[in-house]
Design an enzyme around this catalytic site. Structure first.
Site, PDB file in Angstrom:
ATOM      1  N   CYS A 275      44.957  39.519  36.044  1.00  0.00           N
ATOM      2  CA  CYS A 275      45.364  39.475  37.448  1.00  0.00           C
ATOM      3  C   CYS A 275      45.599  40.862  38.067  1.00  0.00           C
ATOM      4  O   CYS A 275      44.657  41.575  38.343  1.00  0.00           O
ATOM      5  CB  CYS A 275      46.576  38.564  37.615  1.00  0.00           C
ATOM      6  SG  CYS A 275      46.679  37.961  39.325  1.00  0.00           S
TER       7      CYS A 275
ATOM      8  N   GLU B 136      45.602  32.950  34.391  1.00  0.00           N
ATOM      9  CA  GLU B 136      46.811  33.557  33.823  1.00  0.00           C
ATOM     10  C   GLU B 136      47.896  32.458  33.722  1.00  0.00           C
ATOM     11  O   GLU B 136      47.987  31.595  34.612  1.00  0.00           O
ATOM     12  CB  GLU B 136      47.243  34.651  34.814  1.00  0.00           C
ATOM     13  CG  GLU B 136      48.534  35.358  34.529  1.00  0.00           C
ATOM     14  CD  GLU B 136      48.902  36.312  35.691  1.00  0.00           C
ATOM     15  OE1 GLU B 136      48.381  36.164  36.813  1.00  0.00           O
ATOM     16  OE2 GLU B 136      49.719  37.210  35.453  1.00  0.00           O
TER      17      GLU B 136
ATOM     18  N   LYS C 116      49.210  41.943  29.307  1.00  0.00           N
ATOM     19  CA  LYS C 116      49.038  42.510  30.662  1.00  0.00           C
ATOM     20  C   LYS C 116      49.821  43.818  30.814  1.00  0.00           C
ATOM     21  O   LYS C 116      51.020  43.868  30.519  1.00  0.00           O
ATOM     22  CB  LYS C 116      49.510  41.481  31.681  1.00  0.00           C
ATOM     23  CG  LYS C 116      49.327  41.887  33.142  1.00  0.00           C
ATOM     24  CD  LYS C 116      49.773  40.734  34.046  1.00  0.00           C
ATOM     25  CE  LYS C 116      49.538  40.986  35.512  1.00  0.00           C
ATOM     26  NZ  LYS C 116      50.007  39.849  36.345  1.00  0.00           N
TER      27      LYS C 116
HETATM   28  C1  ACM Z   1      49.620  38.577  39.616  1.00  0.00           C
HETATM   29  O1  ACM Z   1      49.402  39.591  38.951  1.00  0.00           O
HETATM   30  N1  ACM Z   1      49.772  37.402  39.045  1.00  0.00           N
HETATM   31  C2  ACM Z   1      49.703  38.631  41.082  1.00  0.00           C
END
Ligand code: ACM
Length: 269
Positions: free
Chosen positions: A142, A38, A109
């Site tokens: 993530c 990410e 995301k």
């Molecule tokens: C995250 O979602 N980078 C902890």
């Protein structure tokens, strides 16, 4: 298919050198699907929205995607990596998927972690499966790991391999991803980052230990937590189509969907 991860230690704000470094580490790889972390080009801990605005890039005209596209084409790679995306005056924590044929797909995301909520807009487009080189790939980023619905939806849509660009901080994220693989009988590829960022009076250490997990929960390959690392394994993605756990259990057919209605409601209790 050949699938793997490139675990990295990005330097905050150093987009060009982070991209150059990733390209250099991938110089001997071809004909594979590789997941990177990410926000691999910018680093993670933004001090302010202004800082994010300076570092975010357009997927269609930005430097990072253009460079990664060249690499994907030259080496016949499918590349999945995280960037800070600027789009129509909004900022997303986005996974970009560049196929070896040059197609560019994005996933913004949906579950933002902690301070990400101060700066980024969550994605709303949901979870899609992409058929590439005969394989069905899904993407989550993530902290999406904390919401088992994400991997479940991808698996129900037919994902065989879930690609998971990450900057994991909590110690149990990788164990949870192993569970996501087991409970959905899919492959998962988590590309984590390493290193510590100290910015905005916050210090975060990223947990490394990137991994590829098989549908039966076997960890097929993994990295340590100290060094940048490239690992690639050969998998038969169609193994993920078999949801049979025992002679009498198919983990999808056995679901009791009529009992799961509370999952579709935001209220609790
Ligand atoms: C995250 O979602 N980078 C902890």
């Amino acid at each position: 298919m050949k699938v793997g991860f490139l675990q990295l230690r990005p330097k905050f704000g150093a987009i060009r050198s982070n991209v150059r470094s990733a390209r250099s580490l991938l110089r001997n790889v071809s004909d594979a699907t590789i997941v990177l972390p990410e926000l691999f080009n910018t680093g993670y801990l933004f001090r302010s929205k202004d800082e994010l605005k300076k570092l975010a890039e357009s997927v269609t005209t930005g430097y990072t995607v253009a460079e990664m596209k060249k690499l994907a084409k030259k080496k016949n790679l499918n590349l999945i990596f995280g960037i800070a995306e600027k789009k129509a005056r909004k900022y997303y924590n986005t996974a970009v998927f560049i196929t070896s044929a040059g197609k560019v797909i994005t996933y913004q995301k949906t579950h933002l972690f902690d301070r990400e909520k101060l700066f980024f807009t969550p994605g709303t487009k949901g979870y899609a499966v992409h058929v590439v080189d005969g394989c069905k790939l899904g993407i989550m980023v993530c902290f999406d790991w904390h919401f088992p619905e994400v991997a479940r939806v991808l698996a129900l849509k037919g994902a065989q391999v879930i690609c998971h660009p990450s900057n994991l901080i909590l110690p149990f994220g990788l164990d949870a991803m192993r569970t996501r693989a087991i409970e959905n009988r899919v492959f998962t590829v988590t590309a984590n980052r390493i290193g510590t960022e100290k910015r905005a009076n916050v210090s975060l250490t990223f947990t490394g230990n990137s991994q590829v997990v098989a549908p039966n929960g076997d960890i097929l390959t993994s990295a340590g937590e100290r060094s940048e690392s490239l690992k690639i394994v050969e998998v038969d993605a169609t193994e993920a189509d078999n949801k049979s756990l025992t002679a009498n259990n198919d983990i999808f057919k056995d679901r009791k969907v009529s009992l799961y209605k509370p999952i579709l409601s935001k209220t609790t209790g």
